[in-house]
Design an enzyme around this catalytic site. Structure first.
Site, PDB file in Angstrom:
ATOM      1  N   ASP A   1       0.859  -1.185   0.000  1.00  0.00           N
ATOM      2  CA  ASP A   1       0.000   0.000   0.000  1.00  0.00           C
ATOM      3  C   ASP A   1       0.895   1.235   0.000  1.00  0.00           C
ATOM      4  O   ASP A   1       1.614   1.485   0.949  1.00  0.00           O
ATOM      5  CB  ASP A   1      -0.878  -0.035   1.254  1.00  0.00           C
ATOM      6  CG  ASP A   1      -1.951   1.036   1.233  1.00  0.00           C
ATOM      7  OD1 ASP A   1      -2.971   0.833   1.901  1.00  0.00           O
ATOM      8  OD2 ASP A   1      -1.766   2.077   0.575  1.00  0.00           O
TER       9      ASP A   1
ATOM     10  N   ASP B   1      -2.901   2.475  -6.002  1.00  0.00           N
ATOM     11  CA  ASP B   1      -1.844   2.479  -4.981  1.00  0.00           C
ATOM     12  C   ASP B   1      -1.745   1.203  -4.165  1.00  0.00           C
ATOM     13  O   ASP B   1      -0.981   1.145  -3.222  1.00  0.00           O
ATOM     14  CB  ASP B   1      -2.029   3.673  -4.046  1.00  0.00           C
ATOM     15  CG  ASP B   1      -3.217   3.475  -3.118  1.00  0.00           C
ATOM     16  OD1 ASP B   1      -4.210   2.886  -3.562  1.00  0.00           O
ATOM     17  OD2 ASP B   1      -3.136   3.895  -1.962  1.00  0.00           O
ATOM     18  N   GLU B   2      -2.507   0.177  -4.507  1.00  0.00           N
ATOM     19  CA  GLU B   2      -2.475  -1.050  -3.718  1.00  0.00           C
ATOM     20  C   GLU B   2      -2.318  -2.274  -4.605  1.00  0.00           C
ATOM     21  O   GLU B   2      -2.835  -2.308  -5.708  1.00  0.00           O
ATOM     22  CB  GLU B   2      -3.797  -1.227  -2.957  1.00  0.00           C
ATOM     23  CG  GLU B   2      -3.921  -0.363  -1.745  1.00  0.00           C
ATOM     24  CD  GLU B   2      -5.179  -0.688  -0.961  1.00  0.00           C
ATOM     25  OE1 GLU B   2      -5.739  -1.785  -1.156  1.00  0.00           O
ATOM     26  OE2 GLU B   2      -5.590   0.168  -0.169  1.00  0.00           O
TER      27      GLU B   2
END
Length: 366
Positions: free
Chosen positions: A87, A178-179
């Site tokens: 993350d 973003d993950e």
DNA sequence: TGCACTAAC
DNA sequence: GCAGGTTAGTGCA
């Protein structure tokens, strides 16, 4: 306040500013309305549990049924695979700071259309956070710099991050820019790293590589399934790395004091419902499984109990299930009242939707 | 099947 | 004066 970076905040002051700015607004009234609906729901749930308890035969029968189901779930536990959840920290803000380091020295927010999407940690100290309307954010932090998101750039960086991760698992599963989730079992086996120290070493190596190549920090969780890895990635945010050893007592000890809201899939509403039943931590969901069973549908019961036991999927999703299933367009606008205005609005939306559907090669089904 | 609602980023 | 946009899923009528 469960969000990372908010521990040093003067919560009382922040709440006061938000309440001041909120009261009387249409948004606030709608929130109140929804809150009342949830309260009513909780009342009905409590009544149902009371009725159930009053009937000892029924209660006992349900209790034993639930215990049998719990045994079933416990048998599903597996420590055979290892997942890493990555993350990126304050991703949009981090990219802006990377491209313009001066942003790193001031309270920064990325947002558009009146809403903040993410903020750096300086801004978070004033209580400014994602999802917050910009006019309230400004009240909390008058020096706040707000920049518009540059999705093309975020996509670029996101692709670079995913390229790095695919070296460890070509079948990477991503969620947003973003993950990402990777199954690193094969990598660990091949390199004789499939033990506690090795797993931790790998997690740190991934973090190091990402930072060296992108100059952006990330937080990583490493564990026996996707859900645990995700929960752990949030545990030492930002720039953190958390691992839990694959021993039953270690996992259970971790879940014992874990607030239910930390479980992905439990949001504001389910949290409220459970809190009202006196349930705040994951272990209590298991202890009070009978009440949970009565209150929720079978599906939700299974989800809650599995999650709170620390059990979830540890194999990849079927790739067919990862394909996009729907496409929609929505936007907010000032109140209108004339029929021709509605007609025009719907026409605009429909045309935009048609355009996007064509570009994506989608056809309408219904 | 359509709608309301929940949840995630 | 001012409270977003997109996708996925559940539950119910």
């Amino acid at each position: 306040a469960h969000k990372a970076g908010l521990d040093k905040v003067d919560k009382e002051h922040v709440n006061k500013v938000i309440t001041e700015a909120s009261k009387g607004s249409a948004y606030y009234k709608n929130q109140q309305y929804r809150l009342r609906a949830i309260k009513n729901k909780i009342k009905r749930f409590k009544y149902r549990i009371k009725q159930f308890r009053a009937n000892t035969v029924l209660w006992t029968k349900t209790y034993h049924d639930v215990q049998r189901r719990l045994m079933w779930f416990k048998n599903e536990r597996s420590f055979k695979r290892t997942w890493v959840h990555v993350d990126m920290d304050m991703f949009y803000a981090a990219v802006e700071i990377k491209d313009n380091p001066a942003f790193g020295e001031v309270p920064l927010a990325v947002g558009e259309r009146g809403i903040i999407q993410t903020t750096n940690y300086i801004a978070r100290q004033s209580g400014v956070r994602s999802g917050m309307p910009t006019f309230i954010a400004k009240k909390l932090c008058d020096k706040l710099t707000i920049v518009r998101p540059n999705y093309v750039r975020y996509q670029e960086i996101s692709d670079e991050m995913k390229t790095i991760l695919r070296e460890y698992d070509p079948d990477l599963e991503s969620c947003g820019l973003d993950e990402a989730n990777i199954d690193v079992t094969e990598f660990l086996m091949k390199n004789n790293l499939n033990h506690a120290m090795g797993r931790l070493w790998l997690a740190q190596r991934i973090r190091k590589t990402i930072f060296e190549r992108l100059e952006i920090t990330c937080s990583v969780g490493i564990s026996c399934n996707k859900m645990m890895a995700k929960i752990l990635s949030d545990f030492e945010k930002p720039d953190g790395c958390t691992y839990i050893d694959y021993k039953l007592e270690r996992v259970l000890a971790f879940m014992k004091d874990l607030p239910i809201r930390k479980v992905p899939g439990i949001g504001k509403v389910i949290e409220q419902i459970l809190n009202n039943l006196g349930i705040f931590y994951c272990s209590q969901v298991i202890e009070r499984a009978t009440e949970i069973f009565i209150t929720f549908t079978e599906h939700t019961f299974e989800f809650l109990v599995r999650a709170c036991l620390g059990i979830s999927r540890n194999v990849h999703e079927d790739p067919r299930d990862l394909l996009q299933k729907s496409l929609s367009v929505s936007n907010s606008f000032k109140p209108i009242s004339r029929f021709d205005q509605f007609k025009e609005k719907i026409k605009e939306q429909a045309e935009e939707l048609e355009h996007r559907a064509r570009s994506a090669g989608f056809k309408g089904r219904s």
